[in-house]
Design a protein around this motif. Sequence first.
Motif, PDB file in Angstrom:
ATOM      1  N   LEU A  89      -0.559  -2.131  10.476  1.00 37.01           N
ATOM      2  CA  LEU A  89      -1.816  -1.538  10.908  1.00 37.01           C
ATOM      3  C   LEU A  89      -1.703  -0.024  11.075  1.00 37.01           C
ATOM      4  O   LEU A  89      -2.641   0.723  10.777  1.00 37.01           O
ATOM      5  N   LYS A  90      -0.548   0.420  11.550  1.00 34.91           N
ATOM      6  CA  LYS A  90      -0.318   1.854  11.736  1.00 34.91           C
ATOM      7  C   LYS A  90      -0.415   2.580  10.395  1.00 34.91           C
ATOM      8  O   LYS A  90      -1.039   3.649  10.291  1.00 34.91           O
ATOM      9  N   GLN A  91       0.201   2.000   9.379  1.00 34.66           N
ATOM     10  CA  GLN A  91       0.157   2.613   8.052  1.00 34.66           C
ATOM     11  C   GLN A  91      -1.254   2.598   7.474  1.00 34.66           C
ATOM     12  O   GLN A  91      -1.726   3.593   6.924  1.00 34.66           O
ATOM     13  N   LEU A  92      -1.934   1.464   7.624  1.00 30.10           N
ATOM     14  CA  LEU A  92      -3.290   1.343   7.084  1.00 30.10           C
ATOM     15  C   LEU A  92      -4.266   2.267   7.799  1.00 30.10           C
ATOM     16  O   LEU A  92      -5.140   2.876   7.167  1.00 30.10           O
ATOM     17  N   SER A  93      -4.119   2.377   9.122  1.00 27.53           N
ATOM     18  CA  SER A  93      -5.054   3.192   9.898  1.00 27.53           C
ATOM     19  C   SER A  93      -4.884   4.688   9.640  1.00 27.53           C
ATOM     20  O   SER A  93      -5.777   5.477   9.952  1.00 27.53           O
TER      21      SER A  93
END
Length: 226
Positions: A89-93
């Motif tokens: 999620l960190k990468q996607l966000s």
Amino acid sequence: MSAVELEPSLIVKKKASEISNELKGTSIFLVGMSCSMKTTLGELLADALRYYYFDSDGLVEQAAGGEAAAKSFRDTDEKGFRDSETEVLKQLSSMGRLVVCAGDGAVQSSTNLALMRHGISIWIDVPLDMLANEILKTEASSTISQATSNSDTFIEVMEELSKVYYEMRKGYGTADATVSLEKVAAELGCEDLSTVTAQDMAIEVLKEIERLTRVKKMMEEAARPF
């Protein structure tokens, strides 16, 4: 493909183009119980908005080495598995122009909920009995009719889905907006919920996104000094 078949998709693309400028590449996170409607909707929205589509659970499984490996990882090291969900999620966000079908891990921690604040989150709310029938049809070797709803198997699946739903409901409820299949069906005058299409849902999602971007713009303008 006939003009009649093309029309719903063209309507979705037209609506997407109308809000594209105000959206400014902001990513969209779809939360809610896993189902084919949510997946199809995510892919449809990505195509209409000219965004990239990702399934966060799929990325976690890929990182773990496949579905079986991910399940084993979750069973033996739940904290490590949750950390992997957060990392995905960190990468996607940190990116823009994405439509992400987020797994349940996305709504199970304040960290993950905060990461989704980098975009717009929409709860796709689908009735549990529809999800139960979908699960049973997927798992069965032959087609299972609606009569399955009277079987012990259906009841067992409903009980499990209900348990998950009530555990996740609070997290789902933190989404910026909710698009309910039952509500869309009522507005369209559909007595049979299965006749509601992904295109119908996509139009409603885009309307909610349009509303949210307008509210944000109004707030920004109100905060400007004279």
